[in-house]
Design a protein around this motif. Structure first.
Motif, PDB file in Angstrom:
ATOM      1  N   VAL A  44       0.952  -1.217  -0.102  1.00  0.00           N
ATOM      2  CA  VAL A  44      -0.008  -0.021  -0.059  1.00  0.00           C
ATOM      3  C   VAL A  44       1.090   1.245  -0.122  1.00  0.00           C
ATOM      4  N   SER A  45       0.293   2.334  -0.431  1.00  0.00           N
ATOM      5  CA  SER A  45       0.979   3.508  -0.417  1.00  0.00           C
ATOM      6  C   SER A  45       1.386   4.010   0.984  1.00  0.00           C
ATOM      7  N   VAL A  50      -0.162   2.991   4.913  1.00  0.00           N
ATOM      8  CA  VAL A  50      -1.365   2.228   5.449  1.00  0.00           C
ATOM      9  C   VAL A  50      -2.179   2.971   6.394  1.00  0.00           C
ATOM     10  N   LYS A  68      -3.547   5.736   5.282  1.00  0.00           N
ATOM     11  CA  LYS A  68      -4.453   6.334   4.672  1.00  0.00           C
ATOM     12  C   LYS A  68      -5.309   5.336   3.909  1.00  0.00           C
ATOM     13  N   VAL A  69      -5.281   4.164   3.716  1.00  0.00           N
ATOM     14  CA  VAL A  69      -6.041   3.365   2.903  1.00  0.00           C
ATOM     15  C   VAL A  69      -7.423   3.233   3.758  1.00  0.00           C
ATOM     16  N   VAL A  75      -9.712  -3.154  -0.197  1.00  0.00           N
ATOM     17  CA  VAL A  75      -8.791  -2.214   0.298  1.00  0.00           C
ATOM     18  C   VAL A  75      -8.753  -0.918  -0.683  1.00  0.00           C
ATOM     19  N   ASP A 105      -7.008   2.535  -1.840  1.00  0.00           N
ATOM     20  CA  ASP A 105      -5.833   3.112  -1.758  1.00  0.00           C
ATOM     21  C   ASP A 105      -5.729   4.253  -2.800  1.00  0.00           C
ATOM     22  N   ARG A 106      -6.352   5.388  -2.364  1.00  0.00           N
ATOM     23  CA  ARG A 106      -6.475   6.556  -3.072  1.00  0.00           C
ATOM     24  C   ARG A 106      -5.242   7.181  -3.665  1.00  0.00           C
ATOM     25  N   ARG A 157      -8.357   0.137  -6.267  1.00  0.00           N
ATOM     26  CA  ARG A 157      -8.896  -0.710  -5.142  1.00  0.00           C
ATOM     27  C   ARG A 157      -8.453  -2.091  -5.287  1.00  0.00           C
ATOM     28  N   SER A 216      -6.819  -5.823  -8.900  1.00  0.00           N
ATOM     29  CA  SER A 216      -6.653  -4.490  -8.360  1.00  0.00           C
ATOM     30  C   SER A 216      -7.646  -3.813  -9.581  1.00  0.00           C
TER      31      SER A 216
END
Length: 300
Positions: free
Chosen positions: A173-174, A176, A178-179, A224, A226-227, A232, A296
């Protein structure tokens, strides 16, 4: 015209691995533990997280990827009585069971339509210490526009088999913090960090501290969001009503082996499982499949 997948045997440290390239996607799997180490969907960032400090040594589970936990999950003493009773020697009961650091046999490769590998572990030919039972495990790994994992256990013994298990998936994830998660609201869970107390998740969980929870009665679809990476991650499960949500956060990350101090920011585990009330009881000659498909999709 669909291109033919490339399936190649490679070495990584002391481990024999298999690398698949298919329609722009990449997958790396170790024979030891039949462990997925890396999955990169076509044109994207890695979906599966692998520690920058991972050690590829025989007899040692690799930090990250998708370890297979079987025939119990976590500490054996925290498992249901029926699962504990299958293991006859507590001193040979490693965390997460026996098979994640043992060699599996590659029984099949598939390169028509979708790419795939099939691994088998047979307790007749490779008995497990202190676990005197007759079972065959088969892990089917298929790659098309998603990654599909199916772990099938067949009880070849004359008596019932009881086990817990998990596909211990580490997601990349970019950040965690923020997800966002979808699918766990209004579900019961066990808070293992507070004396294993039973609680109910009201809103969707947020990762803002060390997290180690066992969710029960889950739907077959989780996500999940992840913007920052505009994606997604969708999990579609089979044969499971439970999952483990895990992130070590700051202090525990410093104590973990093969794990950078700041790596907790870049990973999140959602472990498709059969644990606690969801453990498996398998009659003689019966089989059970635990599966998860990972896809994804862009958010916009």
């Amino acid at each position: 015209m669909t291109s033919t997948p490339s399936i190649e045997r490679v070495s990584l440290g002391e481990l024999t691995c298999w690398q698949i390239r298919h329609q722009g996607a990449e997958l790396l799997v170790a024979e030891q533990g039949a462990q997925v180490l890396r999955y990169v969907p076509a044109g994207q960032r890695p979906l599966i997280w692998l520690s920058e400090q991972a050690v590829f040594a025989r007899g040692r589970s690799v930090r990250g990827g998708v370890p297979v936990c079987w025939p119990w999950f976590g500490d054996l003493s925290r498992n249901p009585e029926a699962v504990r009773g299958m293991q006859t020697a507590a001193e040979t009961a490693p965390a997460h069971g026996h098979v994640r650091a043992r060699d599996w046999t590659l029984s099949e490769t598939q390169s028509q339509g979708m790419a795939g590998l099939v691994f088998v572990y047979d307790t007749r030919t490779d008995p497990l210490p202190g676990w005197p039972h007759d079972a065959e495990l088969k892990l089917e790994i298929h790659l098309d526009d998603a990654l599909h994992l199916r772990l099938t256990t067949r009880n070849r013994g004359a008596t019932e088999l009881a086990f817990s298990q998990a596909l211990h998936t580490y997601f990349a994830v970019s950040d965690v913090r923020k997800v966002a998660l979808e699918g766990m609201a209004n579900r019961a869970y066990i808070e293992t960090l507070d004396d294993w107390s039973r609680r109910t998740q009201t809103d969707e969980p947020v990762i803002d501290r060390e997290t180690d929870r066992i969710y029960l009665g889950l739907p077959t679809q989780l996500s999940v969001l992840d913007r920052d990476w505009n994606r997604r991650i969708e999990l579609a499960t089979e044969g499971s009503r439970s999952a483990v949500l895990w992130n070590p956060w700051i202090d525990k990350a410093r104590r973990l082996s093969d794990f950078a101090d700041d790596a907790w920011q870049r990973m999140l585990c959602i472990e498709t499982a059969n644990v606690l009330d969801d453990y498996v009881r398998l009659a003689s000659d019966a089989s059970h499949t635990l599966g998860v498909s990972l896809a994804s999709k862009p958010l916009t």
